[in-house]
Each structure stands twice: as C-alpha cells, then as structure tokens.
Scaffold this active site. Structure first.
Site, mmCIF file in Angstrom:
data_model
loop_
_atom_site.group_PDB
_atom_site.id
_atom_site.type_symbol
_atom_site.label_atom_id
_atom_site.label_comp_id
_atom_site.label_asym_id
_atom_site.label_seq_id
_atom_site.Cartn_x
_atom_site.Cartn_y
_atom_site.Cartn_z
ATOM 1 C CD GLU A 79 94.944 101.131 -31.053
ATOM 2 O OE1 GLU A 79 93.983 100.665 -31.672
ATOM 3 O OE2 GLU A 79 95.029 102.372 -30.503
ATOM 4 C CG HIS A 82 81.472 112.757 -28.007
ATOM 5 N ND1 HIS A 82 81.511 113.429 -26.765
ATOM 6 C CD2 HIS A 82 82.234 111.572 -27.759
ATOM 7 C CE1 HIS A 82 82.796 112.957 -26.200
ATOM 8 N NE2 HIS A 82 83.038 111.721 -26.801
ATOM 9 C CG ASP A 125 95.055 107.465 -28.654
ATOM 10 O OD1 ASP A 125 94.037 107.282 -28.032
ATOM 11 O OD2 ASP A 125 94.926 107.381 -29.975
ATOM 12 N NE ARG A 164 90.166 117.323 -25.562
ATOM 13 C CZ ARG A 164 90.072 116.015 -25.129
ATOM 14 N NH1 ARG A 164 90.412 115.319 -26.034
ATOM 15 N NH2 ARG A 164 89.689 115.704 -23.918
ATOM 16 C CG HIS A 212 84.965 111.956 -30.871
ATOM 17 N ND1 HIS A 212 85.002 111.022 -31.691
ATOM 18 C CD2 HIS A 212 85.967 111.830 -30.001
ATOM 19 C CE1 HIS A 212 85.882 110.243 -31.487
ATOM 20 N NE2 HIS A 212 86.541 110.734 -30.469
ATOM 21 C CD GLU A 214 92.927 111.865 -29.019
ATOM 22 O OE1 GLU A 214 91.907 111.857 -28.412
ATOM 23 O OE2 GLU A 214 93.644 113.082 -29.651
#
Length: 375
Positions: free
Chosen positions: A118, A244, A96, A214, A212, A132
């Site tokens: 995936e 991160h 993604d 967004r 981490h 993603e």
C-alpha cells in the site's frame, strides 16, 4: 533459502496483510515469518484469530496512554531481536503506521531490503492525516520495493517523487482481498451478530459511523457529533457508532450522543462483525481509510469526515464525498442520500478502483521473482 519477515502492529494493517501472509506462507520457494508489534492489542488479536494467523514473534509493546515517541523508541529497540533471530532478506511493512515507518528505518539501519505494501498514497499535507502522512512518506523513502494499489499511487512515486519505476508495482489493494474473503466467511450465527440484529431496526435506514483520527479531536469532533444529532432527528434513520477506545473519541461521543434514542453507541467491533454491519448499512460516515476502500465493493456510499484524502480514486468516481467535520456539509450530504435515490444510486459504482481481490497473489509472485533474481 531466502527469508521474508512480515511486520505489522495495528488492526488495519493486520486486515490488509492477512491475505499477503497467507499467500507468502503457501509459497515454498522462500521462508516467511510474521512479527507483530502489538501497536493495537485487543483489536489486533481479533483480526489474527479471524484470519487464522499465528505470529512467530509478538513484541507486545503497547501500554496505556503511550506516546508516539515512546512507542517508536520501543519498536526500534525490540525489532533488532527479531532481525538477529530470523535474519530476513526482505522485511515487508504496510501503509502508514508508526510500526511501518520505524521498522523500515530499523531494517535500513541493518541494510535489509524493505518492501512497502500500500505504497504511494499521498495528501502532501504533513498534518493531515497526522501522523500517517509522514509515516508513509518516510517508509516510501526507505523502501526498496513499492507495491502501489492504483495507477494514481504509482504516479505519485514515479512521476512526483522520481522513484525508480523498476521498483514500483501496481497490484491493487489487499484490503479488497481481505474483504471478499471475509464476507464469504461470515458466521451470522455468532452471538455478536445476533445481538446486533436484535438492536437494529431494519425498518429504518441504518447509518454506520466511525471516527477516530487525531486531526479531528477537539472542536472538530464536537461539530461532527452535532451533525449526527441533527441527522438522528429524522424518524427514518438509525445511527450505529462503534466507538473507538481512545479517550479523545470516547469521552465526547458518549457525552454528546449517548442519550438519543436513534443513536446506538457500541463497543468496537471485530472485523467479521464490522464487515457484516457495513453490508447491512444504507450508507457510511467515516474518517477511516480502509472503509473508503472497502465500501465500493459493497455498493455503499461513503461520506468522509476529512478535509483531504490520500485515497482520491473513489472521490473521482463519485463513490466517496469529502464532507470534513462541517456540521452543514455532513447534514446536507446525509439528507441528500436519504431523500434522493438518484444521488444515492450515483454513488454506487460498478467496479472498485482499489482492486479485484487478487493483490496478495500478485505481491507473492513479484517477491518470488525478485528473491530468485538476487540469489
């Protein structure tokens, strides 16, 4: 001879594609080359070293504070050079990321077949995870071959999105292949592991934390950190948090958590050290998709700091608990795991729904068969 180009750019992609690269490179029925975009740099290089992968092409595209649009435009331009040089019959992308969706688009423009490893994970909420979810949907629309990790992800494509069933193959998730190989090959004498051993108090319950994404930046991240502070008040726990490098993560984490004696903030870990730490932890608090998949194989309960997940299988089986970034939910769920053995043991499932460690071999066999059919 048919040619397969494997392209990835981030640390999670590298981990999950490493077993596939090894399986494909061992197959003499076709030629395989590896291209990395460098969407992550230092973290990506560590994974490549651990899995002993030397890229054939390195676009090295990441620059400081690079926007998604700038990264996407650079990938779209630079990947053509690789296509012109290698002339692949199949381009294999993963998951993604911006790398996956943009490389898939570039291959489509060149009428090169696309395989998606995936495939089929969905939340059907374009803002979560961002970006993603849309990256994965775009890649899914462009792909010619879909390697889904579970029956649920197969059904997302075939039943919900009417993708042709003959192009969809359920293989398990290659992250389990990588994890099992990695755990078997950990070098506990490494300085980084020895250093962690000296800093961790194994008389306490070790809680491993990562975060981490967004969509959690801002107030949600403050709530998440506040929950960790509350949990850290307990005398029987030690929280360890590899932080991160993104400033939206690093700045609030160090501001809010750095002074607490029961919280250990450390730099990001390479894959080998991280899976050692996962194995040593009591449970895990994370927003990582990969950790959600890996932890059941290690018998580690997971609290996921997201409101929705595209990895529903472990939630259904009870190995994962979605707590979001809610202060109350994180603290309550953590205390239950720490205080109630029946709750803790109920989250340690016997078999991992994401695979048995043989996904890469299955993908290799499918690609070999399809390439032979198209000769």
């Amino acid at each position: 001879m048919k040619k397969v180009l494997v392209v990835f750019g981030t640390r999670p992609e590298a981990i999950k594609m490493a077993p596939v690269v090894h399986a494909l490179k061992a197959n003499n029925k076709f030629k395989t080359r590896v291209c990395i975009t460098g969407q992550h740099r230092e973290m990506l290089d560590q994974v490549l070293q651990f899995f002993q992968i030397v890229p054939d092409y390195d676009l090295n595209l990441m620059t400081p504070k690079q926007s998604l649009n700038l990264l996407a435009s650079r990938i779209l331009a630079e990947i053509d050079v690789v296509f012109d040089d290698f002339k692949p019959d199949l381009v294999l992308v993963h998951g993604d990321t911006t790398t996956s969706s943009v490389v898939a688009l570039a291959a489509f423009h060149r009428q090169i077949k696309i395989g998606h490893v995936e495939a089929g994970l969905r939340t059907y909420n374009k803002q979560s995870p961002f970006p993603e979810e849309i990256n994965r949907q775009i890649t899914g629309r462009l792909a010619d071959i879909h390697f889904t990790p579970t029956p649920t992800t197969y059904n997302n494509l075939v039943l919900n999105e009417h993708v042709k069933a003959s192009s969809v193959f359920t293989t398990g998730n290659t992250v389990i292949d990588a994890l099992l190989w990695g755990v078997a090959n950990i070098n506990e004498n490494r300085e980084a592991i020895q250093s962690l051993k000296s800093e961790l108090n194994f008389n306490k319950k070790i809680i491993l934390v990562t975060g981490h994404r967004r969509e959690s930046f801002g107030d949600k991240f403050v709530s998440f950190c506040s929950a960790l502070l509350k949990i850290a008040e307990r005398s029987d726990v030690q929280i360890i948090y590899p932080v991160h490098l993104n400033p939206n993560v690093k700045e609030p984490v160090y501001k809010l958590l750095s002074k607490h004696p029961n919280i250990l903030l450390i730099a990001p870990l390479d894959y080998e050290v991280f899976i050692w730490l996962m194995n040593m932890s009591y449970f895990i608090i994370t927003d990582s998709g990969g950790v959600q998949e890996e932890a059941p194989s290690l018998g580690k309960p997971v609290l996921v700091t997201r409101d929705i997940t595209e990895r529903e299988e472990a939630v259904t089986l009870g190995a994962v608990n979605l707590v979001g970034t809610s202060f109350d939910k994180i603290v309550k769920a953590s205390n239950l795991l720490l205080d109630d053995n029946s709750v803790y043991n109920s989250m340690r499932i016997e078999s991992n729904p994401y695979g048995d460690g043989k996904a890469a071999l299955k993908i290799n066999r499918i690609i070999e068969k399809l390439l032979q059919e198209n000769e």
